[in-house]
Design a protein around this motif. Sequence first.
Motif, mmCIF file in Angstrom:
data_model
loop_
_atom_site.group_PDB
_atom_site.id
_atom_site.type_symbol
_atom_site.label_atom_id
_atom_site.label_comp_id
_atom_site.label_asym_id
_atom_site.label_seq_id
_atom_site.Cartn_x
_atom_site.Cartn_y
_atom_site.Cartn_z
ATOM 1 N N UNK A 85 0.872 -1.139 -0.123
ATOM 2 C CA UNK A 85 -0.094 -0.045 -0.082
ATOM 3 C C UNK A 85 0.885 1.441 0.094
ATOM 4 N N UNK A 87 1.729 5.063 0.674
ATOM 5 C CA UNK A 87 1.504 6.248 1.615
ATOM 6 C C UNK A 87 2.308 7.407 1.213
ATOM 7 N N UNK A 90 4.128 10.086 6.424
ATOM 8 C CA UNK A 90 4.449 9.003 7.487
ATOM 9 C C UNK A 90 3.445 8.696 8.450
ATOM 10 N N UNK A 91 2.195 9.552 8.461
ATOM 11 C CA UNK A 91 1.058 9.119 9.373
ATOM 12 C C UNK A 91 -0.122 9.828 8.679
ATOM 13 N N UNK A 92 -1.249 9.258 8.792
ATOM 14 C CA UNK A 92 -2.395 10.042 8.140
ATOM 15 C C UNK A 92 -2.582 11.610 8.280
ATOM 16 N N UNK A 114 3.833 -0.061 2.197
ATOM 17 C CA UNK A 114 3.545 -0.884 3.337
ATOM 18 C C UNK A 114 3.050 -2.447 2.889
ATOM 19 N N UNK A 115 3.446 -3.443 3.491
ATOM 20 C CA UNK A 115 3.028 -4.858 3.465
ATOM 21 C C UNK A 115 3.142 -5.582 4.789
ATOM 22 N N UNK A 117 2.695 -4.630 7.732
ATOM 23 C CA UNK A 117 3.515 -4.100 8.727
ATOM 24 C C UNK A 117 5.094 -3.857 8.575
ATOM 25 N N UNK A 118 5.355 -4.081 7.175
ATOM 26 C CA UNK A 118 6.739 -3.694 6.876
ATOM 27 C C UNK A 118 6.766 -2.514 6.264
ATOM 28 N N UNK A 119 7.270 -1.466 6.855
ATOM 29 C CA UNK A 119 7.185 -0.124 6.112
ATOM 30 C C UNK A 119 8.508 0.129 5.213
ATOM 31 N N UNK A 120 8.290 0.293 4.039
ATOM 32 C CA UNK A 120 9.563 0.474 3.206
ATOM 33 C C UNK A 120 9.540 2.215 2.918
ATOM 34 N N UNK A 121 10.254 2.662 3.366
ATOM 35 C CA UNK A 121 10.521 3.983 2.937
ATOM 36 C C UNK A 121 11.222 4.027 1.489
ATOM 37 N N UNK A 138 -2.519 5.848 -0.185
ATOM 38 C CA UNK A 138 -3.566 4.736 0.403
ATOM 39 C C UNK A 138 -3.981 3.535 -0.627
ATOM 40 N N UNK A 140 -3.371 0.372 -3.501
ATOM 41 C CA UNK A 140 -2.574 -0.697 -3.593
ATOM 42 C C UNK A 140 -1.461 -0.405 -4.716
ATOM 43 N N UNK B 62 1.893 3.324 10.742
ATOM 44 C CA UNK B 62 0.956 4.717 10.522
ATOM 45 C C UNK B 62 1.493 5.649 11.580
ATOM 46 N N UNK B 93 8.338 -9.727 8.460
ATOM 47 C CA UNK B 93 7.215 -9.500 9.839
ATOM 48 C C UNK B 93 6.690 -10.686 10.493
ATOM 49 N N UNK B 132 8.184 -3.381 11.258
ATOM 50 C CA UNK B 132 9.637 -3.796 10.601
ATOM 51 C C UNK B 132 9.776 -2.369 9.362
ATOM 52 N N UNK B 134 11.938 -1.460 6.071
ATOM 53 C CA UNK B 134 12.751 -1.964 4.941
ATOM 54 C C UNK B 134 13.477 -0.659 4.273
ATOM 55 N N UNK B 257 -2.275 -5.211 3.587
ATOM 56 C CA UNK B 257 -1.983 -4.193 4.690
ATOM 57 C C UNK B 257 -3.461 -3.923 5.445
#
Lengths: 153, 270
Positions: A85, A87, A90-92, A114-115, A117-121, A138, A140, B62, B93, B132, B134, B257
Amino acid sequence: MDLKEIEALIDLFESKDIAELEYEEEGRRIVLKKAVALPVVAPQPYPVPAAQVAVPQPVAAEAEPKKVIPSDDTLVSVESPIVGTFYRAPAPDANPYVEEGDAVKKGQVLCIVEAMKLMNEIESDFEGRIVSILIENAQPVEYGEPLFLIEPE
Amino acid sequence: MKTSTAEQIDLSLPSATVIGSQVWHYREVGSTNDVCKDLASAGAPEGCCVVADAQTGGRGRLGRPWFSPPGQGLYLSCLLRPALPPDSLPLCTLLAGGATARALAEATGAAVRLKWPNDLIVGEKKLGGILTELLTPGGEPPAVIIGIGINVTIPLETFPPELQTTSTSLLAATGRPFERPALLKAILLELDSAYAAFQQEGPGAVLEAWRVYGATLGERVRAETTDGTVEGEAVGLTDQGHLVVRTGEGLEVPVITGDVVHLRGGGQPA
């Protein structure tokens, strides 16, 4: 109605935003139809175990064509390394990392994918300017899907 | 953000252990993940870990805050540099969830389970969370930062009001206090063996280890995704670890997600 007139009719039809044109004269009928763009259905990469299970129907919002990527050699795209997903912040309630037109540096964070709860910056590999943000917040994204177009300096 | 100076601690892990090859202890940090990311960018080796007594900016998914009072929780981040394709890395994860659940269950006897993808729960209350991150810098191998927060000796009444009905700690769940260094060591050892299994045996080993503690499969669930709400029975995991939910209409929807609620348990997303 001769060939020239038919050609003129086709030209006229092409230039207008209409899907179908029917023209009848002296017993001869010409029907012109435009190929209607079918909704883009995201591929269904998951095995569906039960045979009778229906495939989820795409909702209208997903069917809208994504932004066309211009075939401009001067632009580079930033692609998603994972399925997830997208984004823009960093936050809504936070400000987006970048907007179209912003100058960006190499290594600057552009978005998060995000997948599970893995956040890829996702960082910019280029110094340049954001020409286009190709995905809505937000939404996919697929593996390798272009997210940004950047004009490198 | 306040970051105290670090000292390296020796947990006497077996010499072959990759995760925990270096453990840096801080009294207080903004977030252990942020410190670990900085170490990763500075070239820290795989297995380097950051542990703190307190976090002033602990966070979850988030940007949600993670309650991190001093001395009463375990706040840990581990750096991995997996030689695996980036699209398989989200499985880290589930790996972290399975390994941490096993470590805590065996070390404390608490009935620790996992809510997909990796919330650590006792009953339906949240005992711990895993975030987590990445890093995929251009031209360099990816780095994975696994951040783990466990409520160890936090008395229930000291949680913020909005968390009191949805959270628990090892103390509240078992009635016993636990020493953080012993828990840290148990978690690092389980993470290390789960990571070795992932690299040697592939995704199947991760999914299998997750299922042992997974509480979500077979449950009626509601998944709040950015695409909308999906409600139905959680019937399985895909090879990538995505949760498959069968809706009332018989559709099988993969969830990649989102916040998952176990409906029979009445739990809340956290």
